[in-house]
Design an enzyme around this catalytic site. Structure first.
Site, short mmCIF file in Angstrom:
data_model
loop_
_atom_site.label_atom_id
_atom_site.label_comp_id
_atom_site.label_asym_id
_atom_site.label_seq_id
_atom_site.Cartn_x
_atom_site.Cartn_y
_atom_site.Cartn_z
N ASP A 47 -7.99 -5.20 -0.29
CA ASP A 47 -8.42 -5.96 -1.47
C ASP A 47 -8.06 -7.43 -1.39
O ASP A 47 -8.60 -8.24 -2.14
CB ASP A 47 -7.77 -5.36 -2.73
CG ASP A 47 -8.38 -4.01 -3.08
OD1 ASP A 47 -9.57 -3.84 -2.81
OD2 ASP A 47 -7.66 -3.16 -3.60
N HIS A 71 0.85 -1.19 0.00
CA HIS A 71 0.00 0.00 0.00
C HIS A 71 0.88 1.23 0.00
O HIS A 71 1.92 1.26 0.65
CB HIS A 71 -0.92 0.01 1.23
CG HIS A 71 -2.07 0.94 1.06
ND1 HIS A 71 -1.99 2.27 1.36
CD2 HIS A 71 -3.32 0.72 0.58
CE1 HIS A 71 -3.15 2.83 1.08
NE2 HIS A 71 -3.97 1.93 0.60
#
Ligand code: ACO
Length: 429
Positions: free
Chosen positions: A364, A307
């Site tokens: 996700d 991320h």
């Protein structure tokens, strides 16, 4: 501490005011740097650039903190309904009971979409990607509501555009799924609350009542909340920059959907499942794919890992992982893909390559596993992300509009040819 930082370049000194955020964040205001020194700042992909001041969402990527309007994502995900969070993001405070009931009623009154929308749907070829369809449907809304084209109109009209977006997006998303399945549309049933109405339109049939499973409804509610906003990410920044040209809200949201579609952003949830399916098809050798992800000559990346902002853990992933266990337990799912996901997660987390680069599972990684267990087709996953992100995009757009921010327009460092004479055809060889 000084409220100014000095940037010294040759014999020039620029004093940059330090901007302070409410959580102690500090930034250098370099907006006048070019005028004083001729310099621009250089920050590819805006990795260290604050593009705005915002009071909507706070993230501390090192500590794994995510808060909306001051409330922690854990509290919101465990206690609130998605509509409450939408209200919070859009209006700045949690609704009291009366406000909430009025808001839920208002949204209920606007869930239908114009019947002519069906004609647009008919034009999509079977198999066209749901994200492409959603982008188109979003732009199309501006055709059905031309009063939305002027972002400077009176606030009440503007509020109606926002209400329509929150109310009609679940209907559009459900239409996309029904088109995909080749099933007749299920219209909104407005005695149902927001999430159940969406599940009914998506999984219900016109031929029979659909009993919404409370565990699935709660998981869907949580998933929508976890995706509701994430400060200046790629799609929110896109929505803001498109809106900064005074473009209308539907067009700006459509651009945000385009940005979300990419696998480095929201499209990762689809790719996670496709990656797990590929591993399974290849014989289930998880280590082989981890090695590929580490190989700099191989473009393969572990989808759902890493991320831009979170560098220790993604707080949304922690919440969602628990939710995945509950849903899979309730549905008694024994999915080999899930076993592969768990093995992949364990092996990657134990691998120094991922630890050194602070690569952890993001939201996700797990969301697709729940969506799959619930029965959503894989290419619908990113559309579900967009449904959750709708209030965040709108709140970001509206904040930018209300602050009267000027058109977004980054600078560059030009590296091309310097001026050269225009050659004749003969001179071009
Ligand atoms: N698999 C393997 N290696 C990775 C991964 C990954 N998923 N992610 C990052 N790396 C490596 C990079 O190769 C790089 O290594 P290096 O320092 O040796 O060159 C290092 O980790 C840093 O990566 P960057 O690409 O510079 O990090 P950035 O912040 O630009 O990218 C991103 C973040 C796009 C999320 C990246 O981690 C990625 O592509 N992840 C997979 C896609 C994904 O899951 N996206 C969803 C993000 S969450 C969201 O949008 C909701």
């Amino acid at each position: 501490m000084s409220d100014q930082a000095k940037i010294i370049y040759n014999d020039q000194t620029f004093e940059a005011p330090v901007v302070k955020g409410s959580e102690g964040e500090l930034g250098l205001d370099i907006s006048k740097l070019r005028g004083s020194t001729g310099l621009v700042t250089y920050d590819v992909a805006y990795k260290n650039t604050g593009a705005t001041q915002s009071s909507i969402t706070f993230i501390d990527g090192e500590k794994g903190i995510l808060r909306h309007r001051g409330y922690s994502i854990e509290d919101l995900a465990n206690n609130a309904s998605f509509l409450e969070v939408a209200f919070l993001l859009l209006k700045g405070h949690l609704p009291n009971k009366k406000e909430y009931e009025n808001y839920a009623d208002l949204i209920r009154m606007h869930t239908l979409v114009n019947e002519d929308v069906k004609h647009v749907f008919q034009a999509f070829p079977n198999g066209s990607h749901p994200m492409g369809q959603l982008m188109t449907m979003m732009s199309m809304m501006s055709a059905f509501y031309p009063d939305s084209l002027n972002p400077h109109r009176i606030e009440e009209d503007f509020d109606m555009t926002i209400t329509r977006l929150i109310a009609k997006t679940p209907t559009l998303v459900a239409m996309i799924q029904k088109k995909k399945m080749g099933h007749p549309l299920v219209y909104p049933k407005n005695n149902l609350e927001y999430v159940d109405n969406f599940l009914n339109m998506t999984f219900g049939q016109i031929t029979q009542e659909y009993a919404v499973d409370p565990v699935l409804s709660s998981a869907m509610n949580k998933l929508l909340i976890l995706h509701a906003d994430h400060e200046q990410n790629c799609s929110a920044s896109t929505v803001r920059i498109v809106g900064s040209s005074q473009s209308n809200l539907y067009a700006s949201i459509s651009a945000g959907i385009a940005a979300l579609w990419g696998p480095s952003h929201g499209g990762a949830n689809q790719r996670v499942l496709e990656m797990l399916e590929e591993i399974a098809k290849d014989g289930g050798n998880v280590q082989k794919f981890i090695d590929r992800a580490k190989d700099k000559n191989d473009p393969f990346r572990l989808m759902g890992f890493g991320h831009r902002v979170y560098k220790n853990f993604d707080p949304r992933a922690r919440i969602i992982k628990k939710s995945a266990d509950e849903v899979l337990g309730q549905l008694k799912v024994n999915d080999p893909i899930l076993h592969l996901a768990k093995e992949l997660e364990e092996k990657a987390l134990a691998d120094p390559y991922f630890a050194e680069r602070k690569l952890f599972p993001n939201v996700d990684f797990y969301s697709g596993i729940i969506y799959r267990a619930m029965g959503f087709p894989v290419d619908m996953f990113t559309v579900l992300f967009a449904l959750g992100r709708m209030p965040g995009w709108i709140a970001q757009w509206n904040e930018m509009r209300k602050a009267g921010q000027p058109i977004g327009r980054p600078r560059q460092i030009y590296t091309g040819e310097v001026h050269r004479p225009y050659p004749s055809w003969d001179e071009r060889g």
